[in-house]
Design an enzyme around this catalytic site. Structure first.
Site, PDB file in Angstrom:
ATOM      1  N   SER A  75      31.200  37.705  38.984  1.00  0.00           N
ATOM      2  CA  SER A  75      31.318  37.090  37.660  1.00  0.00           C
ATOM      3  C   SER A  75      30.321  35.953  37.476  1.00  0.00           C
ATOM      4  O   SER A  75      29.933  35.263  38.419  1.00  0.00           O
ATOM      5  CB  SER A  75      32.739  36.560  37.454  1.00  0.00           C
ATOM      6  N   SER A  85      36.555  32.918  44.792  1.00  0.00           N
ATOM      7  CA  SER A  85      37.545  32.418  45.745  1.00  0.00           C
ATOM      8  C   SER A  85      36.992  32.518  47.163  1.00  0.00           C
ATOM      9  O   SER A  85      36.223  33.437  47.476  1.00  0.00           O
ATOM     10  CB  SER A  85      38.850  33.195  45.624  1.00  0.00           C
ATOM     11  N   GLU A 124      42.580  57.052  48.374  1.00  0.00           N
ATOM     12  CA  GLU A 124      43.094  55.778  47.926  1.00  0.00           C
ATOM     13  C   GLU A 124      44.324  55.356  48.714  1.00  0.00           C
ATOM     14  O   GLU A 124      45.070  56.169  49.247  1.00  0.00           O
ATOM     15  CB  GLU A 124      43.449  55.859  46.434  1.00  0.00           C
ATOM     16  N   GLN A 151      33.314  37.219  46.828  1.00  0.00           N
ATOM     17  CA  GLN A 151      32.716  38.130  45.849  1.00  0.00           C
ATOM     18  C   GLN A 151      31.898  37.324  44.851  1.00  0.00           C
ATOM     19  O   GLN A 151      32.408  36.390  44.214  1.00  0.00           O
ATOM     20  CB  GLN A 151      33.807  38.912  45.118  1.00  0.00           C
TER      21      GLN A 151
END
Length: 682
Positions: free
Chosen positions: A433, A465, A549, A430
């Site tokens: 950030s 990560s 979900e 990902q």
């Protein structure tokens, strides 16, 4: 949210709160402030007419409800501070199974009698056993104590032989008292939280509503965490009363360790939010603090309960909550069990492909990649996997990337990425950030410039990560610098292996290892067909998930560090350390209970409650505090570093410091909880 989850309990709680409010309990308590012999007759008459004290009795003697029904009722009455005898007679009714007609049975634990002035009978220990004593066989000295809404007293038994022997144990009486007192603690905590939030939403200082101040917002969010913990513990111990004795005892000790200290803290925080007005006698807040303090004094020390939890955990006891699916699992159970057994029979190396083929890897995802499974089916699959001892593979970052592709991507993107990701053939990272955009992710500066056939991305990402071995990355970049910061962001898929201009640098953390990376993007080309959704609409995509979900079945295991602490306690620690381990067990159990309650809401067709947000905050505290506790239990050996177990414990302590930062800092999440759950102003 109150103790009750089912539609029936939600309705019972709502109707009883409205009814109890009409009794004007706080006014009655104030009117009787100086009268140690006050019986609050009008409130008791209303309670008995409504049948509240006898809800839990057998149907043949006017009851028919469960202990959980009683708890829901007591929580509602405590929320409105109904005065006079109620808790003592409710405990006596639960213990005895029947009570004399028109009797008010007070409870004596030690020398203190609950509801002394009102009593016609007293359930007390005398002559080596428990007896139901008529009031003329004892001397009762009532007093006005901390709690102005109730009267307690001292007991002297004059004629034990006049009482009827009762076949109960002290442990049973105390456990029942904790069970029902915890329900009242939940009601107190709920009122205090609501009162503080309401006040913070209207009171102005420095030209702003005080609820917009971060300090107040955080204090209210912490109250929410405590109130949800108290409620979960109270719900569980009442539910466990119909379970076996070991499970009920464990749940009671969790409640004793959590509920009463928690209610006191919420009541104190309520007064703090109210400020000067909360310190006045005229405001009702102190009446709730008094009730909370009294409940805590009556049921015993939380440290003693924590020590008992440690002893039970060392013997292998864990809280195992059984989900009652009400027969809704019968239609799918046999098929699910057969499929799971077929997967379990395969060699381990072939099981993942079988998970993908059957849709059991992600059953909540839509077909053909999942089953579009409803909450009941999801729980049944989890139960059968646990029964077969089969662990579902972890798809890691793909669990974030693929749902977005499924919901917003093109058919070509779904065909290319979804199945290989589930099989583990593609590894994702990902790229969200940035050094200047962590919790405030919308402030990201990585820019994407339009070029022939696609986009050129330039910027720096951090805390990535598995980026060093990822095949693909999901990346947010700014495509319109002139738009407001939440607009003009686009969601890209970046080929991490085959695209020039990507520089992945390991980022060494405080553990000494490099689990994260910083990624530099230097004029990285991303073709148009690797844009997910619409250009400039990436922020919405980053915040959405599949409508169906995931519903998870909570495990009975404690957190990893808490389990390790239990192992160390079994090997021998100090009494104070055993207490600390017990408190860690209680918190870990409550975190699991929050998950169970969230699952039950899904099974009931309800939207998520506050538990799901609180669980993250409490879960972080549980893991961080648990890791620190393990290091403390190792003592001075922790400074040597010559023992693998100690090194692992120190690494876990250091590593868990990231949990209150990653995925939004604890402070930002408390802001979010204050605004989105409690409705405080921005």
């Amino acid at each position: 949210m109150s103790i009750g989850i089912s539609d029936e309990h939600v309705e019972l709680a709502s109707s009883l709160r409205k009814w109890a409010a009409d009794l004007r309990g706080r006014e009655l308590a104030r009117a009787a402030e100086e009268d140690p012999a006050a019986t609050f007759d009008t409130a008791w008459a209303a309670l008995t007419e409504m049948g509240v004290p006898t809800i839990g009795l057998p149907e043949a003697v006017g009851g028919g409800g469960t202990t959980l029904d009683v708890a829901v009722a007591l929580e509602a009455c405590a929320h409105e501070l109904v005065p006079g005898p109620l808790l003592g007679p409710a405990v006596a009714a639960a213990v005895l199974g029947e009570i004399p007609e028109d009797a008010v049975v007070a409870l004596a634990l030690g020398d203190v009698v609950w509801d002394a002035p009102s009593a016609t009978h007293v359930l007390a220990e005398a002559d080596g056993g428990w007896r139901l004593l008529p009031v003329d066989a004892v001397d009762l000295t009532p007093a006005t104590g901390i709690d102005l809404s109730r009267r307690f007293g001292r007991l002297v038994v004059r004629d034990a032989a006049a009482g009827e022997p009762v076949a109960v144990t002290t442990d049973l009486v105390r456990r029942t008292a904790v069970t029902l007192a915890a329900a009242e603690a939940a009601g107190v905590a709920r009122w205090c939280l609501a009162t503080a939030v309401d006040y913070a939403g209207v009171r102005e200082q420095f030209g702003q509503k005080i609820g917009s101040f971060q300090a107040i917002k955080h204090l209210c969010a912490e109250m929410l965490e405590a109130a949800e913990s108290v409620t979960a513990a109270a719900w569980d111990v009442a539910s466990a009363a119909s379970d076996d004795e070991t499970q009920w005892a464990f749940a009671a000790d969790v409640a004793a360790a959590i509920a009463f200290d928690g209610a006191v803290e919420v009541a104190k925080s309520c007064i703090q939010v109210l400020g000067g007005i909360g310190f006045t006698f005229e405001h009702d807040a102190h009446l709730y603090l008094r009730r909370a303090l009294t409940l805590r004094a009556l049921v015993g020390d939380s440290d003693e309960a924590a020590e008992r939890l440690t002893a039970a955990a060392v013997e292998g006891v864990r809280r195992r909550v059984q989900l009652d699916l009400g027969g809704r699992d019968e239609a799918v159970r046999a098929k699910v069990r057969a499929t799971v057994e077929r997967i379990a029979a395969l060699p381990v190396g072939e099981q993942r492909a079988a998970f993908v083929e059957t849709g059991y890897l992600t059953p909540h995802w839509p077909a053909p990649y999942g089953l579009g499974a409803d909450p009941v089916t999801q729980v049944v699959i989890d139960q059968e996997l646990a029964r077969a001892g089969v662990t579902r593979p972890d798809i890691v970052i793909a669990g974030w990337a693929v749902p977005t592709i499924l919901e917003h991507g093109t058919d070509e993107q779904r065909e290319r990425f979804v199945r290989p990701s589930l099989l583990g053939d593609l590894v994702w990272c990902q790229l969200f950030s940035e050094p200047g955009a962590g919790s405030d992710l919308a402030s990201l500066r990585t820019r994407a410039e339009r070029v022939d056939g696609g986009w050129r991305l330039t910027g720096q990402k951090v805390w990535n990560s598995v980026a060093e071995r990822a095949d693909w990355g999901i990346c947010l970049a700014r495509t319109n610098p002139d738009a407001p910061k939440h607009k003009g962001i686009t969601y890209f898929l970046v080929d991490m292996r085959n695209t020039p201009g990507i520089d992945v640098r390991p980022l060494r953390e405080i553990t000494g290892k490099a689990l994260f990376n910083e990624v530099f993007l230097d004029d990285v080309f991303v073709p148009d067909d690797m844009v997910v959704g619409a250009v400039d609409d990436g922020w919405r995509l980053a915040r959405t998930t599949l409508a169906n979900e995931r519903v998870a079945m909570a495990t009975s295991r404690l957190s990893t560090s808490t389990e390790r602490a239990v192992e160390l306690a079994a090997a021998g620690v100090t009494p104070a350390q055993r207490v600390a381990v017990g408190h860690s067990i209680a918190l870990a159990t409550v975190c699991s209970l929050l998950g169970v309650r969230s699952t039950l809401r899904s099974l009931a067709g309800q939207g998520p409650g506050a538990e799901s947000s609180v669980a993250k905050l409490l879960g972080v505290r549980n893991r961080q505090d648990g890791a620190e506790l393990v290091v403390e239990l190792h003592g001075d050996r922790a400074v040597l570093g010559d023992d693998e177990a100690v090194r692992d414990a120190v690494w876990e302590l250091l590593n868990t410091r990231c949990l209150s930062i990653a995925g939004g800092t604890t402070q930002v999440l408390r802001n979010v909880a204050g605004e989105r759950i409690l409705g405080l102003p921005r």
